[in-house]
Design an enzyme around this catalytic site. Structure first.
Site, PDB file in Angstrom:
ATOM      1  N   HIS A  94     -11.526   7.525   4.704  1.00  0.00           N
ATOM      2  CA  HIS A  94     -10.553   8.601   4.879  1.00  0.00           C
ATOM      3  C   HIS A  94     -11.221   9.918   4.445  1.00  0.00           C
ATOM      4  CE1 HIS A  94      -6.514   6.190   4.471  1.00  0.00           C
ATOM      5  NE2 HIS A  94      -6.633   6.618   5.712  1.00  0.00           N
ATOM      6  N   ARG A 139     -10.019   5.794  10.690  1.00  0.00           N
ATOM      7  CA  ARG A 139      -8.568   5.610  10.760  1.00  0.00           C
ATOM      8  C   ARG A 139      -7.939   6.527  11.819  1.00  0.00           C
ATOM      9  NH1 ARG A 139      -6.508   2.883   6.172  1.00  0.00           N
ATOM     10  NH2 ARG A 139      -8.073   1.349   5.592  1.00  0.00           N
ATOM     11  N   ASP A 196       0.811  -1.225   0.000  1.00  0.00           N
ATOM     12  CA  ASP A 196       0.000   0.000   0.000  1.00  0.00           C
ATOM     13  C   ASP A 196       0.846   1.279   0.000  1.00  0.00           C
ATOM     14  OD1 ASP A 196      -2.620  -0.870  -0.203  1.00  0.00           O
ATOM     15  OD2 ASP A 196      -2.934  -1.020   1.973  1.00  0.00           O
ATOM     16  N   CYS A 214      -4.833   9.832  -3.051  1.00  0.00           N
ATOM     17  CA  CYS A 214      -4.138   8.866  -2.196  1.00  0.00           C
ATOM     18  C   CYS A 214      -2.691   8.658  -2.648  1.00  0.00           C
ATOM     19  CB  CYS A 214      -4.837   7.510  -2.234  1.00  0.00           C
ATOM     20  SG  CYS A 214      -6.517   7.533  -1.627  1.00  0.00           S
ATOM     21  N   ARG A 241       0.571  -1.677   7.451  1.00  0.00           N
ATOM     22  CA  ARG A 241       1.126  -0.458   6.843  1.00  0.00           C
ATOM     23  C   ARG A 241       2.090   0.286   7.766  1.00  0.00           C
ATOM     24  NH1 ARG A 241      -2.754   3.348   3.505  1.00  0.00           N
ATOM     25  NH2 ARG A 241      -0.704   3.843   2.660  1.00  0.00           N
TER      26      ARG A 241
HETATM   27  N1  ARG Z   1      -5.344   0.266   0.930  1.00  0.00           N
HETATM   28  C1  ARG Z   1      -5.068   1.522   1.522  1.00  0.00           C
HETATM   29  C2  ARG Z   1      -5.625   1.558   2.935  1.00  0.00           C
HETATM   30  O1  ARG Z   1      -6.708   1.075   3.139  1.00  0.00           O
HETATM   31  C3  ARG Z   1      -5.636   2.634   0.710  1.00  0.00           C
HETATM   32  C4  ARG Z   1      -5.256   3.988   1.200  1.00  0.00           C
HETATM   33  C5  ARG Z   1      -5.851   5.080   0.402  1.00  0.00           C
HETATM   34  N2  ARG Z   1      -5.244   6.311   0.706  1.00  0.00           N
HETATM   35  C6  ARG Z   1      -5.908   7.452   0.946  1.00  0.00           C
HETATM   36  N3  ARG Z   1      -5.210   8.531   1.100  1.00  0.00           N
HETATM   37  N4  ARG Z   1      -7.190   7.472   1.080  1.00  0.00           N
HETATM   38  O2  ARG Z   1      -4.998   2.047   3.843  1.00  0.00           O
END
Ligand code: ARG
Length: 284
Positions: A176, A147, A73, A270, A98
């Site tokens: 997000h 998040r 990612d 992203c 991550r």
């Molecule tokens: N697969 C990543 C996650 O879920 C995607 C992140 C997308 N990034 C963003 N800035 N919205 O963390």
């Protein structure tokens, strides 16, 4: 009477991107990720390269962070930090898959001599923080709910010395802030109200009465996950409806194909972190 449409002005930007050389959907941490759906790695890289060329073609500078093994990612570079006035507010990822990305971003900032604020709470950088330099003298919008922890918002306010407006995200598809809201220029935003709690919708309506309101289809097509230089708006080509609204508001829509990276739950924004230098900081 002649009505002259607002002339939108672009401003040169500096961005940070990371190539999808290790990209795959190896785990699922958002509703868009389906580990059984195949990803075309070659196409992902081609689409990413075209995105980078689109930004450099508009005159912007793009720094590249090398991809690292085991971090599929990492292509979503916006999550690695949040910079305002030459200070980097570091990221701390929610999911262990991550976590190691934060150090790679930190190394970039250290190398370039940016002051770096070590995060104590979970926050996913520009995924959940947006900066509007010309709104109310410089305002930060921040998302929480999926998040980033809301306590990280007050930490960011202390570290960056700008008012932070906390906004609650309520729809897991828009996990997000940057998939639900974007800065179109230094003081104008576009957003999909349904992604936010009722109270946060009222706050946005009060602060940004001139916002370009997007609908669910725009948001589901990842249209709001855009990068704008104030005039040119680079956004996911699937969001055709949003393209029309942007043009009607005087912006120049620049659609790009990012079908493969959408499979990880992300699009243009992203993949692109903005590096905001302060005028007072040394030239780099
Ligand atoms: N697969 C990543 C996650 O879920 C995607 C992140 C997308 N990034 C963003 N800035 N919205 O963390």
């Amino acid at each position: 009477m002649v009505i002259v449409k607002d002339e939108r002005m672009s401003r040169m930007r500096t961005y940070l991107m990371c190539p999808p050389e290790r990209f795959e959907v190896a785990y699922a941490i958002n509703p868009w990720m389906d580990t059984s759906a195949p990803v075309d790695a070659e196409l992902a890289l081609k689409q990413w390269q075209l995105l980078r060329e689109t930004l450099t073609g508009l005159g912007h500078t793009v720094h590249v962070l090398p991809a690292e093994d085991g971090l599929p990612d990492m292509v979503y570079a916006a999550n690695g930090g949040f910079t305002v006035d030459g200070v980097a507010f570091g990221a701390r990822f929610r999911y262990p898959q991550r976590a190691a990305e934060a150090a790679a971003h930190r190394a970039f900032y250290d190398q370039h001599g940016w002051p770096y604020v070590e995060p104590t709470e979970i926050n996913e950088g520009e995924g959940d923080f947006a900066y509007l330099p010309d709104a109310y003298g410089g305002m930060i919008l921040a998302g929480h709910g999926f998040r980033t922890e809301s306590v990280a918002h007050s930490h960011a306010q202390e570290a960056l010395g700008r008012p932070v407006i906390s906004l609650q995200l309520v729809d897991p598809r828009f996990y997000h802030l940057d998939v639900a809201l974007a800065a179109l220029d230094d003081k104008t935003i576009t957003y999909y109200p349904g992604a936010f709690s009722a109270g946060s919708q009222r706050v946005l309506a009060q602060l940004f009465p001139d916002a370009l309101i997007a609908d669910e289809a725009d948001a589901l097509a990842f249209g709001l996950n855009l990068v704008s230089d104030g005039r040119n708006v680079v956004f996911n080509a699937e969001a055709t409806g949003l393209g029309g609204k942007l043009a009607a508001a005087g912006y120049t829509p620049v659609p790009v194909e990012l079908s493969e990276l959408k499979k990880g739950g992300g699009s243009v924004k992203c993949c692109v972190a903005e590096l905001r230098l302060s005028p007072a900081s040394p030239a780099r």
